[in-house]
Design a protein around this motif. Structure first.
Motif, short mmCIF file in Angstrom:
data_model
loop_
_atom_site.label_atom_id
_atom_site.label_comp_id
_atom_site.label_asym_id
_atom_site.label_seq_id
_atom_site.Cartn_x
_atom_site.Cartn_y
_atom_site.Cartn_z
N LYS A 180 0.86 -1.18 0.00
CA LYS A 180 0.00 0.00 0.00
C LYS A 180 0.90 1.24 0.00
O LYS A 180 2.06 1.18 0.39
CB LYS A 180 -0.91 0.01 1.21
CG LYS A 180 -1.86 -1.19 1.23
CD LYS A 180 -2.79 -1.12 2.41
CE LYS A 180 -3.61 -2.36 2.59
NZ LYS A 180 -4.50 -2.68 1.54
N VAL A 181 0.35 2.35 -0.46
CA VAL A 181 1.11 3.59 -0.56
C VAL A 181 0.40 4.67 0.27
O VAL A 181 -0.77 4.97 0.02
CB VAL A 181 1.21 4.06 -2.03
CG1 VAL A 181 1.97 5.36 -2.13
CG2 VAL A 181 1.85 2.99 -2.89
N PRO A 182 1.09 5.27 1.24
CA PRO A 182 0.50 6.38 1.98
C PRO A 182 0.45 7.62 1.09
O PRO A 182 1.33 7.83 0.25
CB PRO A 182 1.44 6.58 3.16
CG PRO A 182 2.73 5.98 2.75
CD PRO A 182 2.41 4.91 1.76
N ALA A 183 -0.60 8.42 1.25
CA ALA A 183 -0.76 9.63 0.44
C ALA A 183 -1.55 10.66 1.24
O ALA A 183 -2.10 10.35 2.30
CB ALA A 183 -1.48 9.30 -0.86
N ILE A 184 -1.60 11.88 0.72
CA ILE A 184 -2.35 12.94 1.36
C ILE A 184 -3.05 13.78 0.30
O ILE A 184 -2.53 13.95 -0.80
CB ILE A 184 -1.46 13.82 2.27
CG1 ILE A 184 -2.31 14.76 3.11
CG2 ILE A 184 -0.43 14.58 1.47
CD1 ILE A 184 -1.63 15.25 4.35
N LEU B 255 5.26 13.11 -6.11
CA LEU B 255 5.34 11.65 -5.99
C LEU B 255 6.76 11.29 -5.58
O LEU B 255 7.71 11.64 -6.27
CB LEU B 255 4.99 10.98 -7.32
CG LEU B 255 5.04 9.46 -7.34
CD1 LEU B 255 3.91 8.88 -6.51
CD2 LEU B 255 4.96 8.94 -8.76
N GLN B 256 6.89 10.64 -4.43
CA GLN B 256 8.19 10.18 -3.99
C GLN B 256 8.34 8.71 -4.37
O GLN B 256 7.42 7.93 -4.16
CB GLN B 256 8.36 10.33 -2.47
CG GLN B 256 8.46 11.77 -2.01
CD GLN B 256 7.11 12.44 -1.87
OE1 GLN B 256 6.16 11.82 -1.44
NE2 GLN B 256 7.02 13.69 -2.25
N ARG B 257 9.50 8.37 -4.92
CA ARG B 257 9.77 7.00 -5.34
C ARG B 257 10.97 6.45 -4.58
O ARG B 257 11.83 7.20 -4.13
CB ARG B 257 10.08 6.94 -6.84
CG ARG B 257 8.91 7.33 -7.72
CD ARG B 257 9.34 7.25 -9.18
NE ARG B 257 8.32 7.73 -10.08
CZ ARG B 257 7.52 6.95 -10.79
NH1 ARG B 257 7.63 5.65 -10.71
NH2 ARG B 257 6.63 7.46 -11.60
N HIS B 258 11.03 5.12 -4.47
CA HIS B 258 12.17 4.46 -3.85
C HIS B 258 13.38 4.70 -4.75
O HIS B 258 13.28 4.59 -5.97
CB HIS B 258 11.90 2.96 -3.71
CG HIS B 258 12.90 2.26 -2.88
ND1 HIS B 258 14.09 1.82 -3.40
CD2 HIS B 258 12.91 1.92 -1.57
CE1 HIS B 258 14.79 1.24 -2.45
NE2 HIS B 258 14.09 1.30 -1.32
N MET C 49 6.53 5.63 -3.11
CA MET C 49 6.57 5.52 -1.65
C MET C 49 5.55 6.44 -0.98
O MET C 49 5.08 6.14 0.11
CB MET C 49 7.97 5.85 -1.14
CG MET C 49 9.00 4.82 -1.52
SD MET C 49 10.61 5.18 -0.84
CE MET C 49 10.31 5.02 0.90
N HIS C 50 5.24 7.56 -1.61
CA HIS C 50 4.28 8.52 -1.05
C HIS C 50 3.80 9.42 -2.17
O HIS C 50 4.55 9.75 -3.07
CB HIS C 50 4.93 9.36 0.05
CG HIS C 50 3.96 10.22 0.79
ND1 HIS C 50 3.61 11.49 0.37
CD2 HIS C 50 3.23 9.99 1.90
CE1 HIS C 50 2.73 12.00 1.21
NE2 HIS C 50 2.47 11.11 2.14
#
Length: 98
Positions: free
Chosen positions: A29-33, A81-84, A91-92
């Motif tokens: 799952k991906v946390p988001a806001i 969008l943050q990626r690994h 990631m977020h």
């Protein structure tokens, strides 16, 4: 009308923070806001496979996206969008109300 529709679940304050986000990522799952507009920010959780499928299209970053949060639909645009760093998986995500 938006081309993209994502399903999400609202997160409670007890299920926020670094540890909670790590647990969510282990469950795919991906946390988001979602923020902006007159309403208060809403922390949500997205399914990783749904988000990755939507990210395959370049128009995802330009179009208005409908996010279904527990039956309530929000129209948003992706803000960040943050990626690994090595896996390149999301990631977020930050969404801004349209």
């Amino acid at each position: 009308m938006a081309n993209f529709v994502l399903n999400a679940v609202a997160r409670e304050e007890a299920v926020q923070g670094k540890g909670a986000s790590r647990r969510l990522r282990l469950q795919a799952k991906v946390p988001a806001i979602i923020y902006g507009g007159e309403a208060a920010p809403v922390a949500i959780t997205l399914e990783l496979r749904e988000l990755v499928k939507a990210l395959e299209s370049n128009t995802f970053f330009e179009e208005v996206i409908d996010i279904n949060i527990d039956g309530k639909v929000e129209s948003v645009k992706i803000q960040a969008l943050q990626r690994h760093p090595s896996k390149n998986t999301p990631m977020h995500a930050d969404f801004k109300r349209a």
